[in-house]
Design a protein around this motif. Structure first.
Motif, PDB file in Angstrom:
ATOM      1  N   GLY A   1      -5.124  -4.693  -4.213  1.00 13.88           N
ATOM      2  CA  GLY A   1      -5.158  -5.875  -3.339  1.00 13.88           C
ATOM      3  C   GLY A   1      -4.041  -5.900  -2.333  1.00 13.88           C
ATOM      4  N   VAL A   2      -3.614  -4.706  -1.870  1.00 20.50           N
ATOM      5  CA  VAL A   2      -2.560  -4.607  -0.855  1.00 20.50           C
ATOM      6  C   VAL A   2      -3.063  -3.715   0.275  1.00 20.50           C
ATOM      7  CG1 VAL A   2      -0.683  -4.971  -2.534  1.00 20.50           C
ATOM      8  CG2 VAL A   2      -1.483  -2.648  -2.028  1.00 20.50           C
ATOM      9  N   SER A   3      -2.254  -3.573   1.308  1.00 18.07           N
ATOM     10  CA  SER A   3      -2.669  -2.728   2.430  1.00 18.07           C
ATOM     11  C   SER A   3      -2.427  -1.253   2.117  1.00 18.07           C
ATOM     12  CB  SER A   3      -1.880  -3.114   3.689  1.00 18.07           C
ATOM     13  OG  SER A   3      -0.503  -2.773   3.534  1.00 18.07           O
ATOM     14  N   GLN A   4      -3.132  -0.404   2.862  1.00 19.48           N
ATOM     15  CA  GLN A   4      -2.976   1.039   2.675  1.00 19.48           C
ATOM     16  C   GLN A   4      -1.556   1.481   3.029  1.00 19.48           C
ATOM     17  OE1 GLN A   4      -3.001   3.478   5.505  1.00 19.48           O
ATOM     18  NE2 GLN A   4      -2.574   5.135   4.023  1.00 19.48           N
ATOM     19  N   MET A   5      -0.939   0.860   4.053  1.00 23.25           N
ATOM     20  CA  MET A   5       0.422   1.200   4.446  1.00 23.25           C
ATOM     21  C   MET A   5       1.407   0.859   3.326  1.00 23.25           C
ATOM     22  SD  MET A   5       0.480   2.641   7.366  1.00 23.25           S
ATOM     23  CE  MET A   5       2.217   2.457   7.776  1.00 23.25           C
ATOM     24  N   HIS A   6       1.160  -0.271   2.651  1.00 23.63           N
ATOM     25  CA  HIS A   6       2.035  -0.653   1.545  1.00 23.63           C
ATOM     26  C   HIS A   6       1.928   0.351   0.394  1.00 23.63           C
ATOM     27  CE1 HIS A   6       4.684  -3.150  -0.685  1.00 23.63           C
ATOM     28  NE2 HIS A   6       3.763  -3.581  -1.553  1.00 23.63           N
ATOM     29  N   VAL A   7       0.711   0.798   0.137  1.00 25.48           N
ATOM     30  CA  VAL A   7       0.506   1.817  -0.916  1.00 25.48           C
ATOM     31  C   VAL A   7       1.254   3.084  -0.547  1.00 25.48           C
ATOM     32  CG1 VAL A   7      -1.199   3.347  -1.994  1.00 25.48           C
ATOM     33  CG2 VAL A   7      -1.684   0.907  -1.746  1.00 25.48           C
ATOM     34  N   SER A   8       1.201   3.466   0.730  1.00 19.16           N
ATOM     35  CA  SER A   8       1.881   4.685   1.177  1.00 19.16           C
ATOM     36  C   SER A   8       3.385   4.593   0.935  1.00 19.16           C
ATOM     37  CB  SER A   8       1.594   4.929   2.655  1.00 19.16           C
ATOM     38  OG  SER A   8       2.289   6.080   3.108  1.00 19.16           O
ATOM     39  N   ARG A   9       3.999   3.394   1.248  1.00 16.93           N
ATOM     40  CA  ARG A   9       5.432   3.234   1.038  1.00 16.93           C
ATOM     41  C   ARG A   9       5.784   3.255  -0.456  1.00 16.93           C
ATOM     42  NH1 ARG A   9       4.801  -0.548   5.295  1.00 16.93           N
ATOM     43  NH2 ARG A   9       4.652  -2.251   3.786  1.00 16.93           N
ATOM     44  N   LEU A  10       4.951   2.582  -1.272  1.00 14.69           N
ATOM     45  CA  LEU A  10       5.199   2.566  -2.724  1.00 14.69           C
ATOM     46  C   LEU A  10       5.082   3.971  -3.322  1.00 14.69           C
ATOM     47  CD1 LEU A  10       3.242  -0.659  -3.771  1.00 14.69           C
ATOM     48  CD2 LEU A  10       5.725  -0.367  -3.708  1.00 14.69           C
ATOM     49  N   LEU A  11       4.105   4.713  -2.845  1.00 12.89           N
ATOM     50  CA  LEU A  11       3.897   6.070  -3.363  1.00 12.89           C
ATOM     51  C   LEU A  11       5.069   6.970  -3.002  1.00 12.89           C
ATOM     52  CD1 LEU A  11       1.966   8.022  -4.820  1.00 12.89           C
ATOM     53  CD2 LEU A  11       0.880   8.473  -2.617  1.00 12.89           C
ATOM     54  N   SER A  12       5.538   6.882  -1.759  1.00 11.65           N
ATOM     55  CA  SER A  12       6.684   7.696  -1.337  1.00 11.65           C
ATOM     56  C   SER A  12       7.926   7.345  -2.147  1.00 11.65           C
ATOM     57  CB  SER A  12       6.963   7.481   0.153  1.00 11.65           C
ATOM     58  OG  SER A  12       5.870   7.905   0.928  1.00 11.65           O
ATOM     59  N   HIS A  13       8.110   6.056  -2.391  1.00 11.54           N
ATOM     60  CA  HIS A  13       9.284   5.625  -3.161  1.00 11.54           C
ATOM     61  C   HIS A  13       9.218   6.140  -4.593  1.00 11.54           C
ATOM     62  CE1 HIS A  13      12.591   3.097  -4.456  1.00 11.54           C
ATOM     63  NE2 HIS A  13      11.826   2.573  -5.416  1.00 11.54           N
ATOM     64  N   ALA A  14       7.990   6.081  -5.223  1.00 12.23           N
ATOM     65  CA  ALA A  14       7.829   6.542  -6.608  1.00 12.23           C
ATOM     66  C   ALA A  14       8.062   8.048  -6.716  1.00 12.23           C
ATOM     67  CB  ALA A  14       6.448   6.179  -7.114  1.00 12.23           C
ATOM     68  N   LEU A  15       7.564   8.799  -5.759  1.00 11.41           N
ATOM     69  CA  LEU A  15       7.748  10.258  -5.793  1.00 11.41           C
ATOM     70  C   LEU A  15       9.218  10.625  -5.608  1.00 11.41           C
ATOM     71  CD1 LEU A  15       4.630  11.441  -3.734  1.00 11.41           C
ATOM     72  CD2 LEU A  15       4.972  11.587  -6.207  1.00 11.41           C
ATOM     73  N   SER A  16       9.933   9.861  -4.769  1.00 12.79           N
ATOM     74  CA  SER A  16      11.353  10.137  -4.583  1.00 12.79           C
ATOM     75  C   SER A  16      12.118   9.909  -5.885  1.00 12.79           C
ATOM     76  CB  SER A  16      11.909   9.233  -3.471  1.00 12.79           C
ATOM     77  OG  SER A  16      11.299   9.526  -2.229  1.00 12.79           O
ATOM     78  N   ARG A  17      11.753   8.845  -6.613  1.00 13.09           N
ATOM     79  CA  ARG A  17      12.425   8.581  -7.889  1.00 13.09           C
ATOM     80  C   ARG A  17      12.143   9.677  -8.899  1.00 13.09           C
ATOM     81  NH1 ARG A  17      12.174   2.583 -10.192  1.00 13.09           N
ATOM     82  NH2 ARG A  17      13.620   3.665 -11.592  1.00 13.09           N
ATOM     83  N   LEU A  18      10.893  10.174  -8.894  1.00 11.68           N
ATOM     84  CA  LEU A  18      10.543  11.253  -9.834  1.00 11.68           C
ATOM     85  C   LEU A  18      11.352  12.508  -9.517  1.00 11.68           C
ATOM     86  CD1 LEU A  18       6.661  11.044 -10.287  1.00 11.68           C
ATOM     87  CD2 LEU A  18       8.409  10.673 -12.030  1.00 11.68           C
ATOM     88  N   ARG A  19      11.512  12.817  -8.232  1.00 12.79           N
ATOM     89  CA  ARG A  19      12.276  14.012  -7.858  1.00 12.79           C
ATOM     90  C   ARG A  19      13.736  13.858  -8.279  1.00 12.79           C
ATOM     91  NH1 ARG A  19       9.430  13.116  -2.866  1.00 12.79           N
ATOM     92  NH2 ARG A  19       7.609  14.509  -2.719  1.00 12.79           N
ATOM     93  N   GLY A  20      14.234  12.659  -8.168  1.00 17.90           N
ATOM     94  CA  GLY A  20      15.614  12.421  -8.580  1.00 17.90           C
ATOM     95  C   GLY A  20      15.796  12.562 -10.084  1.00 17.90           C
ATOM     96  N   MET A  21      14.777  12.183 -10.866  1.00 15.98           N
ATOM     97  CA  MET A  21      14.845  12.301 -12.332  1.00 15.98           C
ATOM     98  C   MET A  21      14.803  13.772 -12.748  1.00 15.98           C
ATOM     99  SD  MET A  21      12.276   9.277 -13.543  1.00 15.98           S
ATOM    100  CE  MET A  21      12.468   7.582 -13.009  1.00 15.98           C
ATOM    101  N   ALA A  22      14.003  14.585 -12.024  1.00 17.66           N
ATOM    102  CA  ALA A  22      13.841  15.989 -12.388  1.00 17.66           C
ATOM    103  C   ALA A  22      15.118  16.747 -12.116  1.00 17.66           C
ATOM    104  CB  ALA A  22      12.672  16.595 -11.638  1.00 17.66           C
TER     105      ALA A  22
END
Length: 279
Positions: free
Chosen positions: A258-279
């Motif tokens: 129930g959000v915009s596609q642009m918002h999903v894109s920002r959330l996805l980029s943020h989540a992937l950055s956190r995963l890279r930092g954990m690895a």
């Protein structure tokens, strides 16, 4: 007949041959010559006359088996084209001969060959049915598979050419589906070894069948990501699962959340950055 006499080859009358030999065919007993030497042999009569506890019985039994042993080779050679070493078949036939000698009753007046040949043939057929197939298939299909080979030879000879499936089915009085099942079952008789070289090549069969499974690397990555994903917030974790596990587009994910596609894109980029930092 004196039962205490020692069992030696000297007791065989001079006119008898040294070993059993088949005579030319004048009939058929399961495909085997029916006209055979006079029976029973004197050694069989002697064996039958000896008491079961007589110490000479062992020697008499061994002499009878040795005298008829050529019969096993004669019958084993009839199966020489079935894919099994003739020596192995002859050993199975010898077991059948031993059973026939032990069970034969001279008083019935039946020629020994007439009793022994079906016994030996049955032992050989049982061996082919139970011990030589790499994959277990129903007995009916095993027998039909052998009949297909025999009928193919007969029709090829009669027609002067290869018979069709319909002609084979008509000769065997089976349906086309049953004939096809018997043919497929024939492929289960001998399985190819993966270590065997391919025809005209030094390459092993296993090398030609092997393929690179890209899913193996993906499975390893999933195992490594599971503990890292557990450390993400629930919404970020859901977005990654929807995108990379369920393979949804960002627009489809946006519709679910129930959000915009642009918002999903920002959330996805943020989540992937956190995963890279954990690895």
């Amino acid at each position: 007949m004196t039962t205490s006499a020692h069992v030696t080859t000297a007791q065989i009358p001079p006119e008898q041959p040294d070993h059993w030999r088949p005579r030319p065919r004048s009939g058929n007993v399961d495909g085997v010559a029916a006209t055979l030497p006079c029976e029973p042999h004197p050694l069989l009569e002697l064996l039958h006359a000896l008491p079961t506890d007589d110490p000479q019985r062992v020697a008499a039994r061994a002499s009878v088996i040795e005298w008829y042993l050529p019969m096993t080779g004669y019958l084993a050679r009839r199966f020489a084209r079935r894919g099994e070493p003739v020596d192995d078949i002859a050993q199975v036939a010898a077991i059948g001969l031993i059973k026939a000698v032990d069970r034969y009753d001279v008083t019935r007046g039946v020629p020994f060959a007439g009793y022994a040949i079906p016994t030996i043939m049955g032992e050989i057929k049982r061996h082919f049915r139970d011990s030589t197939w790499n994959v277990r298939v129903p007995r009916r299909l095993q027998e039909l598979c052998l009949q297909v080979a025999s009928a193919t030879d007969e029709l090829t000879r009669d027609l002067q050419g290869s018979p069709s499936s319909a002609q084979l089915a008509a000769r065997l009085r089976v349906g086309g589906a049953e004939l096809g099942a018997a043919r497929r079952a024939g492929g289960a008789y001998r399985l190819l070894s993966l270590d065997k070289a391919r025809p005209g090549s030094d390459e092993q069969l296993s090398e030609s069948l092997a393929v690179r499974d890209t899913a193996m690397a993906a499975a390893e990555n999933r195992m490594l990501l599971q503990p890292l994903l557990a450390r993400l917030p629930a919404r970020d974790r859901r977005i990654i699962v929807l995108r990379f596990y369920d393979e949804l587009t960002q627009s489809q994910i946006a519709a679910q959340l129930g959000v915009s596609q642009m918002h999903v894109s920002r959330l996805l980029s943020h989540a992937l950055s956190r995963l890279r930092g954990m690895a």
